[in-house]
Design an enzyme around this catalytic site. Structure first.
Site, PDB file in Angstrom:
ATOM      1  N   HIS A   1      34.905  53.862  36.673  1.00 51.47           N
ATOM      2  CA  HIS A   1      34.336  52.629  37.238  1.00 51.47           C
ATOM      3  C   HIS A   1      33.041  52.932  38.020  1.00 51.47           C
ATOM      4  O   HIS A   1      32.960  52.723  39.224  1.00 51.47           O
ATOM      5  CB  HIS A   1      35.364  51.935  38.152  1.00 51.47           C
ATOM      6  CG  HIS A   1      35.086  50.469  38.323  1.00 51.47           C
ATOM      7  ND1 HIS A   1      36.064  49.530  38.420  1.00 51.47           N
ATOM      8  CD2 HIS A   1      33.922  49.784  38.428  1.00 51.47           C
ATOM      9  CE1 HIS A   1      35.525  48.340  38.574  1.00 51.47           C
ATOM     10  NE2 HIS A   1      34.216  48.466  38.585  1.00 51.47           N
TER      11      HIS A   1
ATOM     12  N   ARG B   1      36.325  43.668  32.643  1.00 48.89           N
ATOM     13  CA  ARG B   1      37.575  43.896  33.366  1.00 48.89           C
ATOM     14  C   ARG B   1      38.707  44.242  32.398  1.00 48.89           C
ATOM     15  O   ARG B   1      38.694  43.826  31.236  1.00 48.89           O
ATOM     16  CB  ARG B   1      37.944  42.640  34.163  1.00 48.89           C
ATOM     17  CG  ARG B   1      37.037  42.404  35.358  1.00 48.89           C
ATOM     18  CD  ARG B   1      37.194  43.498  36.420  1.00 48.89           C
ATOM     19  NE  ARG B   1      36.489  43.194  37.633  1.00 48.89           N
ATOM     20  CZ  ARG B   1      35.321  43.741  38.003  1.00 48.89           C
ATOM     21  NH1 ARG B   1      34.721  44.624  37.227  1.00 48.89           N
ATOM     22  NH2 ARG B   1      34.759  43.433  39.148  1.00 48.89           N
TER      23      ARG B   1
END
Ligand code: NDP
Ligand code: OXD
Length: 307
Positions: free
Chosen positions: A270, A222
């Site tokens: 992503h 993250r």
């Protein structure tokens, strides 16, 4: 009893179709005001903080992905349980993504592409795979699978995790000292830790300063774990030869972000591992049945640890 759905990043119609097949008698809705008292379970990705107000019988919030930090950051009552997706197809995708980048660097694919431009026929020395050290931060469902794939191809793997239990057949480190050992020895570092208070800010200037000159980074965890300015500085200084980054503070990454043109940085949107709708909804449906029958849930997180 009903299931509530929320996501701005997924095709909700596909979720509903799959869930209706699995749970034909259960009400499924993406309208929070529809039957707030009836919602026992919510299936969400990046829900806003106020979304669950009025859902007084909510017992389980399920992530549509592997990560749960988009749920743990919400002000949820402590009695509400949280589950996530653990699925072999995500582990396979994540392993493909990481192996792709390790192999490309270790076997000099881009250097040969440059040579081809200039019609140069020149062999570049390649170290043996066992002399190429790959450090993996996070040895859970995904990291363990990546480690197996790398070892299968002969690479030397080192792992870093929180607990010291169940050591696999390669060195596994814990704690700050263990982290330092991995950082100092890795030719390629793969970071895929859950986002918790303990992992926030992990890859900062101090961390990069320990890394081998010319090493490479793959970051699929993250954004909270990575100092993007320190990353750019490490790339500019040649401490890192390359970084592949799949996750950003704000997604999509702003078109005017300087990261797009940062030398040495490769950006993907992503996509390292994407949950499959059919498999995800099978896990979610099974957890709904278990919740109602009082059976143990699949892939429930420890709310104290945050993952
Ligand atoms: P798991 O929960 O299965 O594994 C997490 C690993 O991280 C465990 O080995 C755990 O240690 C370790 N860990 C947790 N906290 C610490 C800490 N403070 N110090 C050291 N190690 C720690 O997660 P997954 O493998 O399923 O997923 C990992 C992350 O990957 C997700 O949280 C998500 O952020 C990211 N992800 C990214 C995707 C993408 O497309 N970019 C897709 C899917 C996931 P221990 O074993 O001791 O508990
Ligand atoms: C996930 C992700 O956590 O896609 O599943 O990042």
């Amino acid at each position: 009893m009903a299931i509530f759905l929320y996501s701005k990043d997924h095709d909700l119609d596909a979720w509903v179709a799959e869930l209706r097949r699995e749970l034909p008698d259960v009400r499924i809705s993406s309208d929070p005001s529809d039957h707030p008292d009836g919602y026992r379970m919510a299936l969400v990705w990046n829900a806003p903080a106020t979304l669950f107000s009025g859902m007084d019988n909510l017992a389980l919030v399920h992530s549509t992905g592997a990560g749960v930090d988009h749920i743990t950051r919400l002000p949820l009552d402590e009695r509400i349980r949280i589950c996530r997706i653990v699925d072999p197809s995500m582990a396979t995708q994540m392993t493909q993504y990481c192996l792709l980048h390790v192999l490309r660097r270790h076997r000099h694919l881009e250097a040969y592409a440059d040579q081809q431009e200039d019609r140069v026929w020149k062999r570049i020395p390649t170290c043996n795979a066992e002399d190429y050290h790959v450090g993996i931060l996070g040895l859970g469902a995904l990291g363990t699978h990546i480690a197996q794939g790398l070892r299968h191809l002969g690479y030397t793997v080192m792992g870093w995790k929180r607990s010291s239990s169940a050591a696999p057949e390669f060195p596994v480190f814990t704690g700050r000292e263990g982290l330092e050992t991995v950082l100092r020895n890795a030719d390629h570092l793969i970071a895929l830790l859950p986002n918790t208070p303990a992992t926030a800010g992990l890859l900062d200037r101090a961390a990069f300063s320990m890394m081998k000159p010319g090493s490479c980074l793959i970051h699929v965890g993250r954004p909270q774990q990575l100092d993007y300015d320190a990353l750019s500085a490490a790339l500019d200084a040649g401490v890192l030869a390359e970084a592949v980054i799949d996750v950003f503070d704000s997604e999509p990454l702003d078109s005017d972000s300087p990261l797009w043109t940062q030398p040495g940085l490769k950006i993907t949107p992503h996509v390292a591992a994407f949950p499959r709708v059919d498999r995800t909804m099978r896990i979610v449906s099974e957890n709904y049945r278990r919740l109602i029958s009082g059976a143990p849930l699949l892939h429930e997180i420890d709310r104290t640890e945050g993952y």
